[in-house]
Design a protein around this motif. Sequence first.
Motif, PDB file in Angstrom:
ATOM      1  N   ILE A 232       0.830  -1.205   0.000  1.00 34.17           N
ATOM      2  CA  ILE A 232       0.000   0.000   0.000  1.00 34.17           C
ATOM      3  C   ILE A 232       0.865   1.256   0.000  1.00 34.17           C
ATOM      4  CG2 ILE A 232      -1.670   1.324   1.361  1.00 34.17           C
ATOM      5  CD1 ILE A 232      -2.816  -1.379   2.311  1.00 34.17           C
ATOM      6  N   LYS A 235       2.327   2.039  -3.462  1.00 37.30           N
ATOM      7  CA  LYS A 235       1.336   2.582  -4.400  1.00 37.30           C
ATOM      8  C   LYS A 235       1.021   4.041  -4.046  1.00 37.30           C
ATOM      9  CE  LYS A 235       0.558  -1.377  -6.570  1.00 37.30           C
ATOM     10  NZ  LYS A 235       1.142  -2.378  -5.663  1.00 37.30           N
ATOM     11  N   TYR A 236       0.885   4.312  -2.765  1.00 35.33           N
ATOM     12  CA  TYR A 236       0.610   5.691  -2.331  1.00 35.33           C
ATOM     13  C   TYR A 236       1.757   6.619  -2.735  1.00 35.33           C
ATOM     14  CZ  TYR A 236       0.258   9.740   0.751  1.00 35.33           C
ATOM     15  OH  TYR A 236       0.215  11.031   1.238  1.00 35.33           O
ATOM     16  N   VAL A 258      -5.173  -0.200  -5.158  1.00 33.42           N
ATOM     17  CA  VAL A 258      -5.331  -0.174  -3.706  1.00 33.42           C
ATOM     18  C   VAL A 258      -6.781  -0.434  -3.328  1.00 33.42           C
ATOM     19  CG1 VAL A 258      -5.010   1.206  -1.611  1.00 33.42           C
ATOM     20  CG2 VAL A 258      -3.362   1.387  -3.482  1.00 33.42           C
ATOM     21  N   TYR A 262      -8.001  -3.320  -0.840  1.00 26.81           N
ATOM     22  CA  TYR A 262      -8.875  -2.983   0.291  1.00 26.81           C
ATOM     23  C   TYR A 262     -10.063  -3.937   0.354  1.00 26.81           C
ATOM     24  CZ  TYR A 262     -12.407  -0.162   2.823  1.00 26.81           C
ATOM     25  OH  TYR A 262     -13.382   0.295   3.675  1.00 26.81           O
ATOM     26  N   ALA A 277      -5.836   0.572   4.761  1.00 24.35           N
ATOM     27  CA  ALA A 277      -6.018   0.762   3.320  1.00 24.35           C
ATOM     28  C   ALA A 277      -7.061   1.846   3.049  1.00 24.35           C
ATOM     29  CB  ALA A 277      -6.432  -0.557   2.669  1.00 24.35           C
ATOM     30  N   THR A 280      -5.542   5.176   3.558  1.00 21.57           N
ATOM     31  CA  THR A 280      -4.624   5.481   2.459  1.00 21.57           C
ATOM     32  C   THR A 280      -5.386   5.881   1.203  1.00 21.57           C
ATOM     33  OG1 THR A 280      -3.030   3.895   3.355  1.00 21.57           O
ATOM     34  CG2 THR A 280      -2.708   4.609   1.080  1.00 21.57           C
TER      35      THR A 280
END
Length: 325
Positions: A232, A235-236, A258, A262, A277, A280
């Motif tokens: 996660i 990706k963020y 994501v 999730y 998640a 985020t």
Amino acid sequence: MNKTDLISIIIPTYNRAHLIGATLDSIAAQSYADWECLVIDDGSTDDTAAVVGGYVAADARFQYHERPVDRPKGANACRNYGFALSKGAYINWFDSDDVMMVDKLAKQIDVLHSEGTNYCISQTMWVDKESGEDIGLRASAILSSQPLEDYMCFTIFWSILAPLWRRTFIEAHALQFDERLQQSQEYDFHIKALAIDSKYSVIHEPLAKMFKHEHNISHNWLYSDAKVTSNIVVKYRALKGYHEQLSLQGQVKVLEMVTLLYKDLLTMQRFAMAKYAYQTLLGMLPYVGVGRLTKFMFSIKVLVIYYSYRIFGKGYNLLKPISVE
């Protein structure tokens, strides 16, 4: 040996005594002879040291090192430590359960010499470990007109073993593997490299074989908080750091990855990680170029599906990824 053409092959390993011999045999068989191979042991408890020691005794180009105790456990620390010890002008990180084709180093360094690029990507072949049969390419494509976005969205892809890098490029931009990550570390590293320079050389021929076995096809990482968190986080960071270089479709695709994770966490009733998640996802929305109403409705649905699973144990279709035309 001319150090200006020396290739350093850096291999992290952990309890791979039963596999690493084939990897080292493929390196010893390279048609290009100017290489050093540094095996960095991450604290193996099997016979890895003895197996690698045999290669070191037979060929001085092989080296065996143990990860220092003051560095965090994991392949990333081993890769960074190996790079610090290495002397080559070119770098090929590799894994301890895969093999090189006999001309991998020769063909890639020839391309770097002729084209002057900072790194060269070659194709990789999947091989079934049990049958020994070729399954197909690791990815259908390794080149596109928008490589940063397409790599980030898995339209193109390559693994750690595919690139041959110029050391000067890595050092000039202080590229390192994030030692905090336990998942998606190669993805993270390659995105950072592509954001700096996406004009790389390509060899479409498979020059390495990646063996498909239980450990690299398992989905058990979904049960590891550290690995889910790493996935996660990467990706963020990718979306936050490079959203301005992505199309709207690319931004939405990263958010979608994501989102689907999730929903998987919710179906597994891993609510603590699902909440992470969820938080985020809300943090990613400012970096997606859709309207305020779309963001608001998405955030509401993210919350609704969470409580639907907490109360009723279902609700998968309550949340769908944002779509753009």
